[in-house]
Design an enzyme around this catalytic site. Structure first.
Site, PDB file in Angstrom:
ATOM      1  CG  ASP A  53      -2.004  -0.977   1.230  1.00  0.00           C
ATOM      2  OD1 ASP A  53      -2.076  -1.775   0.272  1.00  0.00           O
ATOM      3  OD2 ASP A  53      -2.808  -0.970   2.168  1.00  0.00           O
ATOM      4  CG  HIS A 195       2.323   0.147   4.292  1.00  0.00           C
ATOM      5  ND1 HIS A 195       2.118  -0.827   5.259  1.00  0.00           N
ATOM      6  CD2 HIS A 195       1.137   0.797   4.149  1.00  0.00           C
ATOM      7  CE1 HIS A 195       0.865  -0.770   5.681  1.00  0.00           C
ATOM      8  NE2 HIS A 195       0.247   0.194   5.026  1.00  0.00           N
TER       9      HIS A 195
END
Length: 246
Positions: A53, A195
């Protein structure tokens, strides 16, 4: 003399045939004598999905893509729209490497509790950017923070993807701890949340890839994982949202 030789040959042939039947138990599929039983026992194939993400970010995402390319591993990226400008080359790189590309809204806003117009705009703006770069496609959504109610879900036209293993890499910023958490909790069919915005997470992802590959896991995109599971249903119905457990 010839008759005695023929009779002896016939007896030998009968003995060999009986011996062959005894060894195979009368079946063609029996395991050969001396062969390990594992010869015909296939190990369970283990599939897993790495997801990232909050990108793209030029330095960290490029390092991650290079590492994944070197390992022949495919992943899934949920991109923030405002991060795309100037990083279009990274989006193309992802697509060319066979990674799945998804939508993480334009400004990374929490969808739950927001007004419908804002939600639609946040999703559509990023989808338009991805379409301009890559062409028409189905860009699956991961709601920021993993929070969305039934009311907001009704506004979303594409599948939504959550996760099943969350090491909170964004919070601890410690490569070794992230690797250990993921590798000690992961199971066949899991979706790992990371991430690509943080150098510690990029390094952790590559170490995780190496360790789990050595343990027999195959890395696939989320879409491929769902297809392997025999369904294209919304991923949120198949994989728990870690935030809902708190």
């Amino acid at each position: 003399m010839a008759k005695e030789f023929s009779r002896a040959a016939l007896c030998l042939a009968v003995i060999l045939a009986l011996l062959a039947i005894a060894l195979t138990d009368g079946t063609e599929s029996a395991v050969p004598v001396g062969a390990p039983a594992a010869v015909h026992a296939e190990e369970e194939e283990k599939y897993i999905a790495l997801t990232f993400d909050d990108g793209p970010r030029a330095d960290t995402t490029s390092a991650l893509l290079e590492g994944l390319d070197q390992r022949g591993i495919k992943a899934t990226f949920f991109l923030i729209g405002r991060q795309i400008e100037g990083n279009e080359w990274l989006v193309r790189w992802m697509a060319e490497s066979g990674h799945q590309i998804g939508n993480h809204t334009f400004n990374h806003i929490e969808l739950q509790g927001n007004d419908p117009d804002t939600i639609i705009q946040e999703i559509n703006k990023t989808e338009v950017l991805l379409t301009d770069i890559l062409g028409e496609g189905e860009y699956w959504l991961r709601p920021p923070y993993g929070t969305i109610s039934a009311r907001e879900k009704a506004l979303v036209q594409t599948p939504m993807v959550y996760w099943s293993v969350d090491p909170e890499d964004w919070k601890i910023l410690d490569t070794a701890k992230v690797v250990e958490h993921v590798c000690s909790h992961v199971q066949n069919g899991d979706i790992i949340l990371l991430h690509d915005f943080y150098p510690t997470s990029v390094e952790a992802a590559l170490q995780i890839a190496d360790r789990l590959t050595a343990e027999g896991y195959t890395f696939v995109t989320v879409q491929e994982l769902l297809q392997l599971n025999g369904t294209k249903a919304e991923a949120g119905k198949l994989y728990r949202n870690a935030w809902e457990e708190r």
